[in-house]
Design an enzyme around this catalytic site. Structure first.
Site, mmCIF file in Angstrom:
data_model
loop_
_atom_site.group_PDB
_atom_site.id
_atom_site.type_symbol
_atom_site.label_atom_id
_atom_site.label_comp_id
_atom_site.label_asym_id
_atom_site.label_seq_id
_atom_site.Cartn_x
_atom_site.Cartn_y
_atom_site.Cartn_z
ATOM 1 N N CYS A 1 29.422 -5.595 24.651
ATOM 2 C CA CYS A 1 30.979 -5.817 25.129
ATOM 3 C C CYS A 1 31.425 -4.304 25.580
ATOM 4 O O CYS A 1 32.742 -4.258 26.095
ATOM 5 C CB CYS A 1 31.725 -6.251 23.904
ATOM 6 N N CYS B 1 40.722 -14.438 16.532
ATOM 7 C CA CYS B 1 39.661 -14.200 17.536
ATOM 8 C C CYS B 1 40.017 -13.978 18.931
ATOM 9 O O CYS B 1 41.206 -14.627 19.414
ATOM 10 C CB CYS B 1 38.660 -15.349 17.570
ATOM 11 N N SER B 2 39.318 -13.419 19.751
ATOM 12 C CA SER B 2 39.673 -12.972 21.122
ATOM 13 C C SER B 2 39.279 -14.618 21.741
ATOM 14 O O SER B 2 38.429 -15.089 21.390
ATOM 15 C CB SER B 2 39.077 -11.775 21.800
ATOM 16 N N LYS C 1 42.968 -9.979 22.775
ATOM 17 C CA LYS C 1 43.287 -11.313 22.010
ATOM 18 C C LYS C 1 43.988 -12.202 22.974
ATOM 19 O O LYS C 1 43.628 -13.561 22.842
ATOM 20 C CB LYS C 1 44.057 -10.712 20.931
ATOM 21 N N HIS D 1 38.717 -11.889 26.962
ATOM 22 C CA HIS D 1 37.527 -10.818 26.683
ATOM 23 C C HIS D 1 36.284 -11.286 27.661
ATOM 24 O O HIS D 1 35.298 -11.894 26.913
ATOM 25 C CB HIS D 1 37.196 -10.698 25.246
#
Lengths: 363, 111
Positions: A62, A185-186, A307, A311
């Protein structure tokens, strides 16, 4: 997507002749599993209409485009190139959730993590449990990250999920990996981002609104979260921040606006601590004091963060830099931070095996 | 099992051919005490594809002697009874998978 990001970057540099001036592309991309497509460097270059200059993909999970940005800085500072394009891309949203969960988990250790059923929400849940146990951080404090970042996502026309959420909605959302819930969670997002890098003396030739990159740091840690001595901090992020602050000759209190890697809500709290925005264990109270809102002392994730903006893993690092560019050039519209001069980005790969931190100054 | 470096007495997992502390190749396998302490845990409700049938399941990181850590499933303990700091012991599945990594999965349980 990537071609659209490239096109916008060209538009923002009105005096740049792309086919004449740009000498190389470095692109962050995490996984060929999502689209069964590897060899991303020349593929993205071709689709952007930029053949035949050199194009290289950088993979650091990431943090792929945070690392690509750093490679681009090296390319210019080495004197090899005067102008390079750096960016990132990921297309994930067409895959079913179990597949995405499995592909993302490839950024963790296979025999000692993936093989036992770990997921990325699970790895950050292990960090959250440890943080709650050591410092008394609460699920409500984590939920505050989601509420804040969704509030700013609404103000960002490029955000994936332009919708506010309440603390109650976050707290009552379905469990993903205890103690992390859906809204901790994103997002699984398609996205691309692109920056043009050049030498300071050439920047004003291409644009009236350059931003200076004044610090860069990157560090590594064991790929397996379980191998580390501490689970409440990402050592690589601390080291990367120390290096970036040192090169930039600024301190955390000088930062006016920051984009941090909130892949999960706990990750933003840990980021505050690793970046020295507060002492270890005080990340939760920073949220309670609203210190990281646009009106606060140090606004964080005005883009909506991972978020709410989303992502797209390989694109995230340079997308963070794009938000800082908008903030430091006064183009962030409804989410503009007043008088922002120094910005920071914090991009994390995996559960912290890679971290890249960059610091920026208004041009 | 963990790997012990005969040169610097470093004990480490995962096993490696070269000691990450002193670069020595003078290494030996050593058996760990099966008893450990739970450092942190989670319960996975949304699993990867191949774990769909066993969800929800608990995963934890356990510390063994000399600071060696392992991540694995916690079996036979109710979620509400799992606590950071509790004592756990390691055990192994009886079947050996035919695919990589081709060794029986370990897991954690009450002593």
């Amino acid at each position: 997507m990537f071609a659209e990001a490239v096109r916008e970057a060209f538009e923002r540099c009105p005096n740049l002749n792309p086919k004449r001036d740009i000498e190389a592309l470095i692109v962050g991309h995490m996984g060929e599993s999502f689209e069964h497509q590897g060899h991303t460097g020349p593929t993205m270059l071709d689709w952007s209409g930029m053949l035949p200059i050199p194009a290289t993909r950088v993979e650091s999970a990431c943090a792929s485009s945070g690392a690509a940005l750093r490679c681009g800085i090296f390319a210019v500072l080495s004197g090899m190139h005067d102008v390079v394009m750096v960016g990132g891309v990921e297309k994930m949203n067409h895959r079913a959730t179990p597949d995405v969960t499995e592909f993302l988990a490839m950024a963790s250790d296979f025999p000692f993590e993936q093989w036992h059923g770990i997921t990325f929400p699970g790895l950050y849940a292990l960090i959250a449990t440890a943080h709650m146990h050591k410092y008394g951080t609460t699920e409500e404090q984590m939920a505050m990250v989601a509420v804040k970042n969704h509030r700013y996502g609404v103000l960002n026309p490029k955000a994936h999920m332009q919708k506010e959420v309440t603390l109650e909605q976050v707290m009552s959302s379905r469990m993903i990996a205890w103690p992390l819930k859906l809204f901790d969670c994103s997002l699984v997002t398609d996205g691309a981002s692109c920056l043009i890098l050049t030498k300071p003396e050439l920047a004003r030739k291409f644009t009236d609104t350059p931003v200076h990159i004044i610090g860069s740091g990157q560090a590594s840690d064991a790929i397996g979260l379980y191998e580390r001595e501490e689970f409440t901090t990402l050592k690589a992020a601390k080291l990367a921040a120390r290096e970036a602050y040192g090169i930039a000759k600024v301190e955390s209190r000088d930062v006016d606006v920051a984009e941090v890697h909130d892949c999960f809500t706990i990750a933003e709290i840990v980021a505050y601590e690793d970046l020295d925005f507060c002492k270890p264990g005080e990340g939760g109270s920073l949220l309670e004091r609203e210190a990281t809102t646009i009106e606060g002392d140090l606004p964080v994730n005005t883009s909506g963060g991972l978020k709410s903006k989303g992502h797209p893993v390989g694109a995230t690092g340079t997308a963070q830099a794009y938000e800082i560019y908008l903030q430091l050039t006064g183009q962030a519209e409804k989410r503009q931070v007043k008088d922002a001069e120094i910005g920071l980005t914090h991009n994390v790969g995996g559960s912290g095996a890679t971290a890249a931190v960059h610091i920026y100054r208004k041009g | 099992m963990a790997v012990k470096c005969r040169s610097c007495v470093n004990l480490f997992l995962p096993p490696r051919n070269v000691c990450p502390r002193c670069f020595s190749t003078n290494l030996e396998w050593t058996e760990l005490d099966e008893k450990g302490t739970l450092l942190t845990y989670t319960v996975i409700h949304v699993p990867p594809s191949q774990f769909q049938s066993v969800a929800p399941y608990a995963l934890g990181i356990v510390e063994f002697e000399d600071g060696v850590h392992l991540l694995g499933m916690i079996r036979g303990v109710k979620q509400e009874e799992i606590m950071v700091g509790m004592d756990l012991t390691v055990d192994f599945d009886t079947n050996t998978p035919s695919q990589w990594p081709m060794w029986p999965r370990y897991f954690f349980k009450l002593p």
